[in-house]
Enzyme design. Structure first.
Site, mmCIF file in Angstrom:
data_model
loop_
_atom_site.group_PDB
_atom_site.id
_atom_site.type_symbol
_atom_site.label_atom_id
_atom_site.label_comp_id
_atom_site.label_asym_id
_atom_site.label_seq_id
_atom_site.Cartn_x
_atom_site.Cartn_y
_atom_site.Cartn_z
ATOM 1 N N SER A 34 44.596 1.645 -44.447
ATOM 2 C CA SER A 34 44.385 1.749 -45.894
ATOM 3 C C SER A 34 42.951 2.056 -46.295
ATOM 4 O O SER A 34 42.707 2.510 -47.410
ATOM 5 C CB SER A 34 44.828 0.451 -46.579
ATOM 6 O OG SER A 34 44.123 -0.659 -46.060
ATOM 7 N N ASP A 325 40.394 -4.748 -54.671
ATOM 8 C CA ASP A 325 41.446 -5.756 -54.624
ATOM 9 C C ASP A 325 41.076 -6.750 -53.523
ATOM 10 O O ASP A 325 39.984 -6.667 -52.962
ATOM 11 C CB ASP A 325 42.841 -5.135 -54.431
ATOM 12 C CG ASP A 325 43.028 -4.428 -53.091
ATOM 13 O OD1 ASP A 325 42.251 -4.697 -52.148
ATOM 14 O OD2 ASP A 325 43.958 -3.610 -52.973
ATOM 15 N N HIS A 328 40.434 -4.572 -50.221
ATOM 16 C CA HIS A 328 39.836 -3.235 -50.141
ATOM 17 C C HIS A 328 38.597 -3.085 -51.017
ATOM 18 O O HIS A 328 38.535 -3.662 -52.100
ATOM 19 C CB HIS A 328 40.876 -2.186 -50.550
ATOM 20 C CG HIS A 328 42.122 -2.242 -49.740
ATOM 21 N ND1 HIS A 328 43.274 -2.869 -50.179
ATOM 22 C CD2 HIS A 328 42.401 -1.749 -48.503
ATOM 23 C CE1 HIS A 328 44.212 -2.763 -49.249
ATOM 24 N NE2 HIS A 328 43.710 -2.088 -48.233
#
Length: 350
Positions: A34, A325, A328
């Site tokens: 990610s 978040d 991340h």
């Protein structure tokens, strides 16, 4: 210290401006998780997605793209610095085709890792499948521009790879299977074996230039701090120590492969750990105000669908936060990291 950082940043920006006119890398090709996924998870059946607001709210047009950030991720900045496009498209995104992918493409999938068992946790694309997509891409590129030109692009391209954090935080420490099979040091060695096999497989496919990212201080992610009740919500140093140990083993593996395979140049960007840790411990030096919580929602445990656009707690200015978040970084953090790494990449791969 802050003045030194600012001076260094200005100098690196000058280097970037010069390099944009001299870059020899024809494409940026991305594998990983990610931290570098630009939207492949949008097209698969998984709960781990970010193709909705507030993700992408600071992106051009304010549209979510599937990047796990408020805007761009490191491969985008790296591509731009090498004089290529400012966004690296996701391979599975139907808006793009092989002509778009000729100068850059992303095969990464949020939630994946070196270990196939890691990708099974949230039903995302395993690393072996990313490689299969890459082989498919090679064939499409040859059909599109011919074997000679395709070989030149594939050999001279810079491959950006970021993996490993999910193997520990999403798999080893969360589920019992690997803990029964391995001690944490043995699991590190297991992953290093997979990483080495991956590096050798890419070499056999014609890859010659790689930027490989080590683990960040994963014990300092907001989610890990939230659940560290006994540690008063400070960084979980056990996880950070594991990251440091893993990075040392990764460094040794990279040195071995570089030594044994002629013409292979793998740059391990191990400095990411120290830079992220410095941001967290001395945020004011980088213009941040908040490190222990993320911008999205309460900033303590939310990511993906828990990062709701309707949450009244989401911060107004993501530039004040290290994390977007609970897992991340914000675009600002991604840019600082990229600006820190790009001069080394330009020096080695131009």
């Amino acid at each position: 210290m802050a003045y030194i950082y600012i001076a260094w940043l200005l100098f690196s920006q000058i280097l970037l401006q010069v390099a944009r006119h001299e870059a020899k890398v024809p494409a940026i090709i991305v594998f990983g998780d990610s931290t570098v996924d630009s939207g492949n998870n949008n097209q698969i059946s998984t709960l781990l997605k970010s193709n909705f607001k507030p993700y992408g709210r600071d992106f051009a047009g304010g549209q979510p793209t599937g990047r796990f950030s408020n805007s761009r991720v490191p491969p985008d900045f790296i591509s731009e610095a090498f004089g290529l496009k400012p966004l690296v498209p996701a391979y599975l995104d139907p808006k793009y085709g092989i002509s778009d992918f000729a100068t850059g493409v992303c095969f990464a999938s949020a939630g994946t890792g070196y270990d196939n068992a890691t990708s099974d946790v949230l039903n995302v694309i395993p690393l072996w499948k990313e490689v299969e997509y890459y082989k498919e891409y090679q064939a499409k590129l040859r059909a599109h521009i011919g074997h000679h030109k395709a070989r030149e692009i594939l050999t001279e391209a810079l491959y950006v790879i970021s993996l490993g954090t999910n193997d520990f935080l999403e798999n080893y420490y969360l589920l019992p299977k690997r803990q029964v099979e391995y001690t944490v040091q043995q699991y590190q060695d297991f992953l290093i074996g997979i990483a080495e096999k991956f590096m050798r497989e890419l070499y056999a496919l014609g890859v010659r230039k790689i930027s490989l990212t080590g683990l960040p201080p994963m014990g300092c992610l907001p989610l890990e701090r939230t659940i560290n009740l006994l540690g008063h919500h400070d960084c979980t140093e056990e996880y950070n120590s594991v990251a440091v140990e893993f990075n040392v083993k990764l460094k040794n593996m990279v040195a071995k492969v570089n030594r044994e395979l002629p013409g292979y140049r793998i740059l391990l960007t191990e400095k990411v750990y120290q830079l992220v840790y410095q941001m967290i411990k001395t945020p004011s030096q980088f213009g941040f105000d908040v490190t222990e919580k993320a911008c999205c929602s309460t900033g303590t445990f939310e990511m993906s669908y828990l990062c709701s656009e309707k949450s009244p707690f989401t911060c107004r200015d993501a530039n004040k936060y290290v994390f977007w978040d609970a897992f991340h970084p914000t675009e600002k953090t991604n840019k600082i990291l990229s600006d820190y790494l790009i001069p080394d990449l330009l020096k080695l791969f131009n």
